[in-house]
Design a protein around this motif. Structure first.
Motif, PDB file in Angstrom:
ATOM      1  N   ASN A  76       0.826  -1.206   0.000  1.00 41.14           N
ATOM      2  CA  ASN A  76       0.000   0.000   0.000  1.00 41.14           C
ATOM      3  C   ASN A  76       0.870   1.270   0.000  1.00 41.14           C
ATOM      4  N   VAL A  77       1.863   1.269  -0.887  1.00 42.26           N
ATOM      5  CA  VAL A  77       2.765   2.415  -1.054  1.00 42.26           C
ATOM      6  C   VAL A  77       2.533   2.984  -2.449  1.00 42.26           C
ATOM      7  N   SER A  78       2.303   4.295  -2.522  1.00 41.13           N
ATOM      8  CA  SER A  78       2.071   4.903  -3.830  1.00 41.13           C
ATOM      9  C   SER A  78       3.280   5.688  -4.347  1.00 41.13           C
ATOM     10  N   ASP A  79       4.169   6.088  -3.443  1.00 39.05           N
ATOM     11  CA  ASP A  79       5.325   6.897  -3.831  1.00 39.05           C
ATOM     12  C   ASP A  79       6.591   6.032  -3.811  1.00 39.05           C
ATOM     13  N   PRO A  80       7.112   5.672  -4.995  1.00 41.43           N
ATOM     14  CA  PRO A  80       8.282   4.800  -5.037  1.00 41.43           C
ATOM     15  C   PRO A  80       9.528   5.429  -4.419  1.00 41.43           C
ATOM     16  N   SER A  81       9.594   6.739  -4.341  1.00 38.54           N
ATOM     17  CA  SER A  81      10.771   7.382  -3.761  1.00 38.54           C
ATOM     18  C   SER A  81      10.879   7.124  -2.258  1.00 38.54           C
ATOM     19  N   LYS A  82       9.809   6.608  -1.668  1.00 39.39           N
ATOM     20  CA  LYS A  82       9.818   6.301  -0.233  1.00 39.39           C
ATOM     21  C   LYS A  82      10.179   4.845   0.050  1.00 39.39           C
ATOM     22  N   CYS A  83      10.471   4.086  -0.991  1.00 36.15           N
ATOM     23  CA  CYS A  83      10.809   2.668  -0.818  1.00 36.15           C
ATOM     24  C   CYS A  83      12.297   2.498  -0.533  1.00 36.15           C
ATOM     25  N   TYR A  84      12.585   1.812   0.559  1.00 40.18           N
ATOM     26  CA  TYR A  84      13.947   1.423   0.904  1.00 40.18           C
ATOM     27  C   TYR A  84      14.117  -0.011   0.404  1.00 40.18           C
ATOM     28  N   PHE A  85      15.282  -0.319  -0.133  1.00 38.79           N
ATOM     29  CA  PHE A  85      15.483  -1.652  -0.718  1.00 38.79           C
ATOM     30  C   PHE A  85      16.948  -2.048  -0.604  1.00 38.79           C
ATOM     31  N   ILE A  86      17.171  -3.248  -0.106  1.00 41.09           N
ATOM     32  CA  ILE A  86      18.511  -3.821  -0.074  1.00 41.09           C
ATOM     33  C   ILE A  86      18.430  -5.186  -0.729  1.00 41.09           C
ATOM     34  N   ASP A  87      19.427  -5.508  -1.542  1.00 39.46           N
ATOM     35  CA  ASP A  87      19.448  -6.792  -2.236  1.00 39.46           C
ATOM     36  C   ASP A  87      20.898  -7.166  -2.493  1.00 39.46           C
ATOM     37  N   ASP A  88      21.130  -8.460  -2.611  1.00 40.33           N
ATOM     38  CA  ASP A  88      22.497  -8.926  -2.881  1.00 40.33           C
ATOM     39  C   ASP A  88      22.772  -9.075  -4.374  1.00 40.33           C
ATOM     40  N   ASN A  89      21.798  -8.727  -5.191  1.00 36.95           N
ATOM     41  CA  ASN A  89      21.972  -8.822  -6.634  1.00 36.95           C
ATOM     42  C   ASN A  89      21.862  -7.418  -7.226  1.00 36.95           C
ATOM     43  N   ARG A  90      22.938  -6.946  -7.828  1.00 33.54           N
ATOM     44  CA  ARG A  90      22.938  -5.575  -8.348  1.00 33.54           C
ATOM     45  C   ARG A  90      21.891  -5.389  -9.443  1.00 33.54           C
ATOM     46  N   GLY A  91      21.608  -6.425 -10.207  1.00 33.27           N
ATOM     47  CA  GLY A  91      20.566  -6.324 -11.218  1.00 33.27           C
ATOM     48  C   GLY A  91      19.208  -6.032 -10.600  1.00 33.27           C
ATOM     49  N   ASN A  92      18.940  -6.589  -9.419  1.00 35.25           N
ATOM     50  CA  ASN A  92      17.683  -6.318  -8.722  1.00 35.25           C
ATOM     51  C   ASN A  92      17.642  -4.876  -8.207  1.00 35.25           C
ATOM     52  N   ILE A  93      18.802  -4.378  -7.781  1.00 35.98           N
ATOM     53  CA  ILE A  93      18.894  -2.982  -7.364  1.00 35.98           C
ATOM     54  C   ILE A  93      18.583  -2.075  -8.558  1.00 35.98           C
ATOM     55  N   ASP A  94      19.188  -2.387  -9.698  1.00 35.04           N
ATOM     56  CA  ASP A  94      18.940  -1.595 -10.901  1.00 35.04           C
ATOM     57  C   ASP A  94      17.465  -1.627 -11.286  1.00 35.04           C
ATOM     58  N   GLY A  95      16.818  -2.787 -11.128  1.00 30.03           N
ATOM     59  CA  GLY A  95      15.385  -2.906 -11.423  1.00 30.03           C
ATOM     60  C   GLY A  95      14.546  -2.030 -10.515  1.00 30.03           C
ATOM     61  N   ALA A  96      14.895  -1.992  -9.225  1.00 27.96           N
ATOM     62  CA  ALA A  96      14.167  -1.147  -8.271  1.00 27.96           C
ATOM     63  C   ALA A  96      14.385   0.329  -8.585  1.00 27.96           C
ATOM     64  N   ARG A  97      15.616   0.688  -8.899  1.00 30.86           N
ATOM     65  CA  ARG A  97      15.930   2.083  -9.228  1.00 30.86           C
ATOM     66  C   ARG A  97      15.161   2.530 -10.478  1.00 30.86           C
ATOM     67  N   ALA A  98      15.018   1.627 -11.432  1.00 32.76           N
ATOM     68  CA  ALA A  98      14.280   1.955 -12.660  1.00 32.76           C
ATOM     69  C   ALA A  98      12.809   2.248 -12.367  1.00 32.76           C
ATOM     70  N   GLN A  99      12.305   1.745 -11.250  1.00 32.96           N
ATOM     71  CA  GLN A  99      10.914   1.996 -10.861  1.00 32.96           C
ATOM     72  C   GLN A  99      10.791   3.218  -9.950  1.00 32.96           C
ATOM     73  N   GLY A 100      11.910   3.899  -9.710  1.00 32.26           N
ATOM     74  CA  GLY A 100      11.887   5.105  -8.892  1.00 32.26           C
ATOM     75  C   GLY A 100      12.191   4.893  -7.430  1.00 32.26           C
ATOM     76  N   TRP A 101      12.587   3.678  -7.062  1.00 33.57           N
ATOM     77  CA  TRP A 101      12.928   3.407  -5.673  1.00 33.57           C
ATOM     78  C   TRP A 101      14.252   4.106  -5.384  1.00 33.57           C
ATOM     79  N   ALA A 102      14.222   5.103  -4.538  1.00 35.51           N
ATOM     80  CA  ALA A 102      15.376   5.984  -4.371  1.00 35.51           C
ATOM     81  C   ALA A 102      16.368   5.529  -3.310  1.00 35.51           C
ATOM     82  N   LYS A 103      15.945   4.723  -2.398  1.00 36.30           N
ATOM     83  CA  LYS A 103      16.807   4.357  -1.255  1.00 36.30           C
ATOM     84  C   LYS A 103      17.264   2.909  -1.383  1.00 36.30           C
ATOM     85  N   CYS A 104      18.153   2.668  -2.329  1.00 40.74           N
ATOM     86  CA  CYS A 104      18.603   1.307  -2.628  1.00 40.74           C
ATOM     87  C   CYS A 104      20.041   1.081  -2.183  1.00 40.74           C
TER      88      CYS A 104
END
Length: 156
Positions: A76-104
């Motif tokens: 129930n999050v509408s603003d992707p810039s408020k999403c925090y995300f940590i992952d061990d795969n840089r490709g997954n980080i890039d995927g999140a960043r492409a969706q506007g997830w700013a805190k990766c």
């Protein structure tokens, strides 16, 4: 081998739940993800789980855009810039960043060995072919480093 780490549990306990909610995002199927969370003793500290549903014909997984969109909808999050995300795969980080997830953050256990495609290889911070720059993504080698990268989400 996955095993309980009291430092990781303490890190999760120290997250200020009045500021953020914690969701697990995995390319695994739900029973496996739930079992891992139980082994790590984090199951009571995760608010929700987004996983690959292998029962759906064309299921999505990281780093596909639909996976991150589903995660936001479920949380129930509408603003992707408020999403925090940590992952061990840089490709997954890039995927999140492409969706506007700013805190990766890229969790990179550089130097350890992993098996990928049936072959052992050393973990590094390499990116998918064609990926450009670092995009300001922090790299950590321990989860406890999140305390200094994201101090705003921890209890003081």
């Amino acid at each position: 081998m996955i095993k309980f780490d009291p430092k990781t549990r303490k890190l999760f306990e120290d997250i200020d739940r009045s500021k953020v909610r914690v969701w697990g995002l995995t390319n695994a199927y739900r029973p496996h993800a739930e079992r891992v969370l139980r082994i790590l003793k984090l199951d009571g500290l995760v608010d929700g789980l987004v996983y690959c549903d292998y029962n759906i014909k064309d299921f999505s997984c990281k780093p596909e855009p639909e996976f991150y969109q589903i995660a936001m909808k479920q949380a129930n999050v509408s603003d992707p810039s408020k999403c925090y995300f940590i992952d061990d795969n840089r490709g997954n980080i890039d995927g999140a960043r492409a969706q506007g997830w700013a805190k990766c953050v890229h969790f990179c256990e550089k130097g350890l060995e992993a098996v990928e495609g049936g072959r052992a290889k050393q973990i590094d911070n390499e990116r998918a072919p064609g990926a450009k720059g670092t995009d300001g993504v922090d790299i950590v080698t321990t989860l406890d480093e999140l305390r200094s990268i994201w101090p705003e989400i921890f209890k003081h």
